[in-house]
Design a protein around this motif. Structure first.
Motif, PDB file in Angstrom:
ATOM      1  N   PRO A   8      18.963 -11.175  29.420  1.00 20.18           N
ATOM      2  CA  PRO A   8      17.137 -10.766  29.088  1.00 20.18           C
ATOM      3  C   PRO A   8      16.197 -10.264  27.274  1.00 20.18           C
ATOM      4  O   PRO A   8      15.385 -11.632  27.774  1.00 20.18           O
ATOM      5  N   ALA A   9      17.129 -10.385  26.479  1.00 17.82           N
ATOM      6  CA  ALA A   9      16.395 -10.617  25.062  1.00 17.82           C
ATOM      7  C   ALA A   9      16.613 -12.011  24.584  1.00 17.82           C
ATOM      8  O   ALA A   9      15.492 -12.401  23.846  1.00 17.82           O
ATOM      9  N   ALA A  10      17.614 -12.319  24.945  1.00 17.84           N
ATOM     10  CA  ALA A  10      17.383 -14.214  24.403  1.00 17.84           C
ATOM     11  C   ALA A  10      16.728 -14.350  25.576  1.00 17.84           C
ATOM     12  O   ALA A  10      15.756 -15.805  24.393  1.00 17.84           O
ATOM     13  N   ARG A  11      16.454 -14.550  26.725  1.00 20.48           N
ATOM     14  CA  ARG A  11      15.963 -15.772  27.318  1.00 20.48           C
ATOM     15  C   ARG A  11      15.017 -15.320  28.355  1.00 20.48           C
ATOM     16  O   ARG A  11      13.517 -16.470  27.944  1.00 20.48           O
ATOM     17  N   GLN A  12      13.936 -14.009  27.717  1.00 22.14           N
ATOM     18  CA  GLN A  12      13.005 -13.695  28.027  1.00 22.14           C
ATOM     19  C   GLN A  12      11.770 -13.728  27.169  1.00 22.14           C
ATOM     20  O   GLN A  12      10.475 -13.481  27.260  1.00 22.14           O
ATOM     21  N   GLY A  13      12.679 -12.761  26.147  1.00 17.04           N
ATOM     22  CA  GLY A  13      11.754 -12.865  24.916  1.00 17.04           C
ATOM     23  C   GLY A  13      10.745 -11.820  24.821  1.00 17.04           C
ATOM     24  O   GLY A  13       9.596 -12.226  24.276  1.00 17.04           O
ATOM     25  N   SER A  14      11.356 -10.785  25.976  1.00 14.50           N
ATOM     26  CA  SER A  14       9.581  -9.440  25.668  1.00 14.50           C
ATOM     27  C   SER A  14       9.171  -9.432  24.611  1.00 14.50           C
ATOM     28  O   SER A  14       9.688  -8.607  23.417  1.00 14.50           O
ATOM     29  N   ARG A  43      28.001 -20.495  25.232  1.00 14.04           N
ATOM     30  CA  ARG A  43      27.375 -21.249  26.315  1.00 14.04           C
ATOM     31  C   ARG A  43      25.920 -21.580  25.505  1.00 14.04           C
ATOM     32  O   ARG A  43      25.877 -20.667  24.304  1.00 14.04           O
ATOM     33  N   GLU A  44      25.112 -22.490  26.338  1.00 15.65           N
ATOM     34  CA  GLU A  44      24.366 -22.935  26.015  1.00 15.65           C
ATOM     35  C   GLU A  44      22.646 -21.850  26.479  1.00 15.65           C
ATOM     36  O   GLU A  44      23.095 -21.368  27.570  1.00 15.65           O
ATOM     37  N   PHE A  45      21.833 -21.436  25.739  1.00 16.31           N
ATOM     38  CA  PHE A  45      20.478 -21.234  25.709  1.00 16.31           C
ATOM     39  C   PHE A  45      19.780 -21.799  26.694  1.00 16.31           C
ATOM     40  O   PHE A  45      19.110 -22.873  25.455  1.00 16.31           O
ATOM     41  N   ASP A  46      18.491 -21.280  27.053  1.00 16.52           N
ATOM     42  CA  ASP A  46      17.270 -22.734  26.967  1.00 16.52           C
ATOM     43  C   ASP A  46      15.916 -21.730  26.613  1.00 16.52           C
ATOM     44  O   ASP A  46      15.890 -20.535  26.944  1.00 16.52           O
ATOM     45  N   TYR A  47      15.574 -22.452  25.870  1.00 15.32           N
ATOM     46  CA  TYR A  47      14.021 -21.972  25.340  1.00 15.32           C
ATOM     47  C   TYR A  47      12.995 -22.598  25.577  1.00 15.32           C
ATOM     48  O   TYR A  47      13.143 -24.053  25.957  1.00 15.32           O
ATOM     49  N   LEU A  48      12.099 -22.045  26.003  1.00 15.34           N
ATOM     50  CA  LEU A  48      10.307 -23.181  26.038  1.00 15.34           C
ATOM     51  C   LEU A  48      10.048 -23.380  24.353  1.00 15.34           C
ATOM     52  O   LEU A  48      10.343 -23.382  23.743  1.00 15.34           O
ATOM     53  N   VAL A  49       9.879 -25.129  24.743  1.00 18.65           N
ATOM     54  CA  VAL A  49       9.194 -26.028  23.391  1.00 18.65           C
ATOM     55  C   VAL A  49       7.762 -25.775  22.948  1.00 18.65           C
ATOM     56  O   VAL A  49       7.087 -26.369  24.808  1.00 18.65           O
ATOM     57  N   GLU A  84      16.778 -22.929  35.526  1.00 21.77           N
ATOM     58  CA  GLU A  84      17.208 -22.013  36.757  1.00 21.77           C
ATOM     59  C   GLU A  84      16.783 -20.409  36.341  1.00 21.77           C
ATOM     60  O   GLU A  84      17.095 -19.451  37.170  1.00 21.77           O
ATOM     61  N   HIS A  85      16.556 -20.463  35.191  1.00 23.50           N
ATOM     62  CA  HIS A  85      16.531 -18.686  34.746  1.00 23.50           C
ATOM     63  C   HIS A  85      14.871 -18.698  35.495  1.00 23.50           C
ATOM     64  O   HIS A  85      14.337 -20.085  35.805  1.00 23.50           O
ATOM     65  N   THR A  86      14.590 -18.221  36.343  1.00 25.80           N
ATOM     66  CA  THR A  86      13.229 -17.605  37.051  1.00 25.80           C
ATOM     67  C   THR A  86      12.308 -16.649  36.499  1.00 25.80           C
ATOM     68  O   THR A  86      11.031 -16.370  36.382  1.00 25.80           O
ATOM     69  N   GLY A  87      12.586 -16.289  35.118  1.00 26.48           N
ATOM     70  CA  GLY A  87      11.775 -14.863  34.520  1.00 26.48           C
ATOM     71  C   GLY A  87      11.418 -16.185  33.117  1.00 26.48           C
ATOM     72  O   GLY A  87      10.878 -17.004  33.164  1.00 26.48           O
ATOM     73  N   ARG A  88      10.525 -15.563  31.997  1.00 29.53           N
ATOM     74  CA  ARG A  88       9.911 -16.675  31.149  1.00 29.53           C
ATOM     75  C   ARG A  88      11.006 -16.319  29.993  1.00 29.53           C
ATOM     76  O   ARG A  88      11.116 -15.779  29.874  1.00 29.53           O
ATOM     77  N   LEU A  89      10.433 -17.575  29.685  1.00 30.86           N
ATOM     78  CA  LEU A  89      11.570 -17.718  28.476  1.00 30.86           C
ATOM     79  C   LEU A  89      10.756 -17.957  26.969  1.00 30.86           C
ATOM     80  O   LEU A  89       9.640 -18.321  26.938  1.00 30.86           O
ATOM     81  N   THR A  90      11.348 -17.273  26.101  1.00 30.10           N
ATOM     82  CA  THR A  90      11.226 -17.606  24.963  1.00 30.10           C
ATOM     83  C   THR A  90      10.829 -18.495  24.114  1.00 30.10           C
ATOM     84  O   THR A  90      11.688 -19.686  23.937  1.00 30.10           O
ATOM     85  N   PRO A  91      10.603 -18.809  23.181  1.00 27.32           N
ATOM     86  CA  PRO A  91       9.643 -20.294  22.937  1.00 27.32           C
ATOM     87  C   PRO A  91      10.867 -20.130  21.632  1.00 27.32           C
ATOM     88  O   PRO A  91      11.085 -19.063  21.040  1.00 27.32           O
TER      89      PRO A  91
END
Length: 693
Positions: A8-14, A43-49, A84-91
């Motif tokens: 979560p810390a890497a994907r959602q970036g709260s 592996r790869e991680f998804d981020y927001l552009v 596929e991630h349902t939460g918020r992506l870290t930019p």
């Protein structure tokens, strides 16, 4: 492709973004490989552009991202529309540089190499992409060379000595992808004093043929000395500006400048050391590895990949040709020929006999009858005679396998090995017991492990205080030869300084294996000392490595020049050199390894670490059913007296070649599990090691 779920810390970036981030208008999802060596995060991680980075966040660029609360660098692999991630992506935090330094081909190659060696892609990418140099990146791009014709001297004539040589060049020029294992002839090309070894010209001619077919070439050689020779040959055959040489000695700025020229397509031919196998050559048509048995081509850092294997993977994936060349031949290359994955390129025996030096073994029965002391002498009469006669016509070469002065000492009385006194360095501190050595004729013995001076040494077995030389190094040999030939210049080449070339005049050149300088016109004679030091090593590849080192030195001699080997003439390695027949020796070596189930007939993995960690990993790994575990056994046995905390063990896992992929996957999975639970002790996993077996 959808990335696997991430922490979560890497994907959602709260809390990572202080306000709403406007996403990019198109392909707002960036798939990033983060520079993190932990196996469970490979592996790869998804981020927001963000919209502000839409134009600069291109596939292959360097980015900085927030990962587990830290700012880390990474590479943007691709842009996508969804995730596929349902939460918020870290930019993305920022784009370090919009230069697309990671091509799709190299990204896929890094993944394949990491899987082949049970490593992580981040470790491979550290080898593949050099560190950024901002000033160099901002420079105006250099213009590619003008499309003028190639120089008249193509160098293709050197391939006429091999029956299959012209057809190999024709296949490259026609855009096809031949794969060959090449047994090179000794000799040189060009006029004195600017002659270069013929192998370098042959490689340049192959690169020229591939360029004629519209494709690029990548050449990997063991060291900077070989890079300089290949660089000179490529310049002569292709003309200036059509290739680049990549070595660590260039410095970060110049190396990055040259690497960018390759990336931007300004040059399509690269020569370099082992890291150059990942150079982003466009439209690769030929991959070349010279002297593939040299251990310098094996990467000492994780994932411990070998340049030969990386180039074989890359050539297969890119549909390119592959040329594995050398004076000697490895068992691995012989296996490729035996499986018909590659074709042999060898010269006719009449050509070999005309080009090879005349090899004499000091252990021949006829020679022993004339000089009975030759069996025990380090430099028998035959060797002295060869050096004296050779010096009348030019320089002579003496190869010594050990560097230094007297690297190993023993008791003069009982011949027991001289070791550092077993005295604690401090109360309760570790004991040493390392080997003693001498740096010079008037020096005091010192310990090679702890550096402690042992001026008051006494033998613990017999109480004697005098020592003798157990092993003689290159500097001591040069000193002795200088006294024997006082009117001749003695030059040394080794770790303290490697000579690239020597002149045609009289000189005694004492060199360690791999550091032999090239002599214009060739050496007039040569001696290969201390054969026992090479053949007696407790290593699977001892005989193969001995033949390789001997032939590399012998190839520097003039055709028909006398080469003396103080060794038993009946040894297989000596016979391979006498007949100049590395192919038969390699085939015999491979057949014995197949019978005994040794590499390359099987796939092998070495696990090294503290005993508890090695046993835990073996117990947790889901190995293939046919896997055989050998060990664990202690390693660094002499150092175990230094304390239990430094004791290590090694286990070997052997599987059939068909199970090699499954073995690597199993080891990577268990390494990831240990990493995820933060196991305190690290186990070094090395697949298909080149030493220590």
């Amino acid at each position: 492709m959808i990335a696997a779920p991430a922490p979560p810390a890497a994907r959602q970036g709260s809390g990572a973004a202080k306000g709403a981030v406007v996403p990019a208008p198109a392909s707002p999802v960036a798939r990033v490989v983060v520079d993190n060596p932990l196996p469970h995060l490979d592996r790869e991680f998804d981020y927001l552009v963000p919209a502000a980075l839409h134009d600069s966040a291109v596939p292959g660029c360097r980015v900085r991202v927030r990962f587990a609360g830290k700012l880390l660098d990474g590479f943007l692999l691709e842009r996508a529309e969804d995730t596929e991630h349902t939460g918020r992506l870290t930019p993305l935090e920022r784009v370090i540089s919009p230069e697309p330094v990671l091509t799709a081909e190299i990204a896929a190659l890094a993944r394949a190499v990491a899987d082949r060696y049970a490593g992580t892609r981040a470790d491979v990418l550290r080898l593949a992409v050099p560190p950024r140099h901002a000033r160099v990146e901002a420079e105006a791009p250099q213009e590619p060379p003008e499309e003028t014709g190639l120089p008249a001297g193509s160098g293709a004539g050197v391939w006429d000595a091999y029956p299959a040589g012209p057809s190999f060049l024709a296949a490259l020029a026609g855009g096809r992808s031949p794969r060959a294992v090449w047994s090179a002839l000794p000799g040189e090309w060009g006029g004195r004093p600017h002659a270069v070894p013929e192998w370098a010209v042959a490689v340049a001619a192959a690169a020229r043929a591939a360029l004629t077919g519209g494709r690029g070439t990548l050449v990997a050689v063991p060291d900077g000395k070989d890079v300089a020779l290949a660089d000179e040959a490529l310049t002569a055959v292709l003309g200036p500006g059509r290739h680049v040489a990549l070595t660590a000695d260039l410095g970060p700025a110049e190396r990055y400048r040259r690497w960018l020229r390759v990336l931007r397509g300004q040059v399509r031919i690269v020569v370099g050391t082992r890291a150059a196998v990942f150079a982003p050559v466009r439209d690769l048509g030929l991959a070349v590895v010279w002297d593939d048995g040299d251990d310098l081509l094996a990467e000492p850092l994780a994932p411990y990949c070998h340049a030969r294997e990386v180039l074989a993977i890359r050539a297969h994936r890119a549909g390119a040709g592959l040329l594995i060349g050398g004076y000697a031949r490895t068992a691995e290359a012989t296996r490729l020929v035996g499986e018909r994955w590659a074709r042999p390129i060898v010269a006719a025996r009449t050509t070999v006999r005309a080009r090879a030096p005349r090899v004499r073994a000091a252990g021949e029965d006829a020679e022993l009858a004339r000089d009975e002391a030759a069996r025990a002498a380090r430099l028998p009469t035959l060797a002295w005679r060869a050096l004296r006669q050779g010096l009348e016509h030019g320089p002579v070469l003496v190869q010594v396998p050990r560097r230094g002065y007297l690297p190993v000492l023993a008791c003069q009385n009982c011949r027991a090995a001289a070791r550092c006194p077993q005295v604690p360095a401090a109360p309760g501190g570790p004991r040493c017991g390392g080997p003693l050595a001498l740096r010079g004729g008037h020096a005091v013995p010192y310990c090679r492990w702890c550096g402690r001076i042992a001026g008051q040494w006494r033998c613990p077995s017999c109480g004697a205080s005098r020592m003798r030389a157990a092993v003689v190094g290159a500097r001591r040999t040069a000193e002795e030869l200088g006294r024997a030939f006082p009117q001749v210049t003695v030059r040394t080449s080794g770790r303290d300084g490697v000579l690239a070339r020597v002149g045609e005049g009289r000189a005694l050149v004492v060199a360690t294996p791999g550091a032999e300088p090239h002599a214009a016109g060739g050496y007039a004679a040569g001696v290969l000392l201390d054969a026992w030091a090479l053949l007696g090593r407790p290593d699977l590849r001892a005989a193969e490595e001995t033949v390789r080192r001997w032939m590399n030195a012998a190839a520097l001699l003039r055709p028909g020049a006398e080469l003396v080997v103080p060794a038993d003439a009946g040894l297989a390695a000596v016979q391979a050199l006498v007949r100049w027949d590395p192919v038969t020796h390699a085939e015999r070596e491979l057949s014995e390894r197949i019978e005994l189930a040794f590499p390359p007939a099987v796939r092998l993995a070495a696990l090294t670490g503290v005993p508890k960690a090695v046993r835990e990993l073996l117990g947790e790994a889901r190995l293939p059913a046919a896997a055989q575990v050998l060990g664990p056994v202690p390693v660094d046995a002499p150092r175990r007296a230094a304390g239990e905390e430094t004791a290590r063990e090694r286990a070997l896992i052997r599987v059939p070649r068909g199970d090699g992929t499954a073995l690597a996957a199993a080891l990577k999975a268990v390494a990831g599990a240990r990493s995820a639970r933060k196991a305190p002790d690290v186990v070094r996993v090395c697949v298909d090691p080149v030493e220590g077996i």
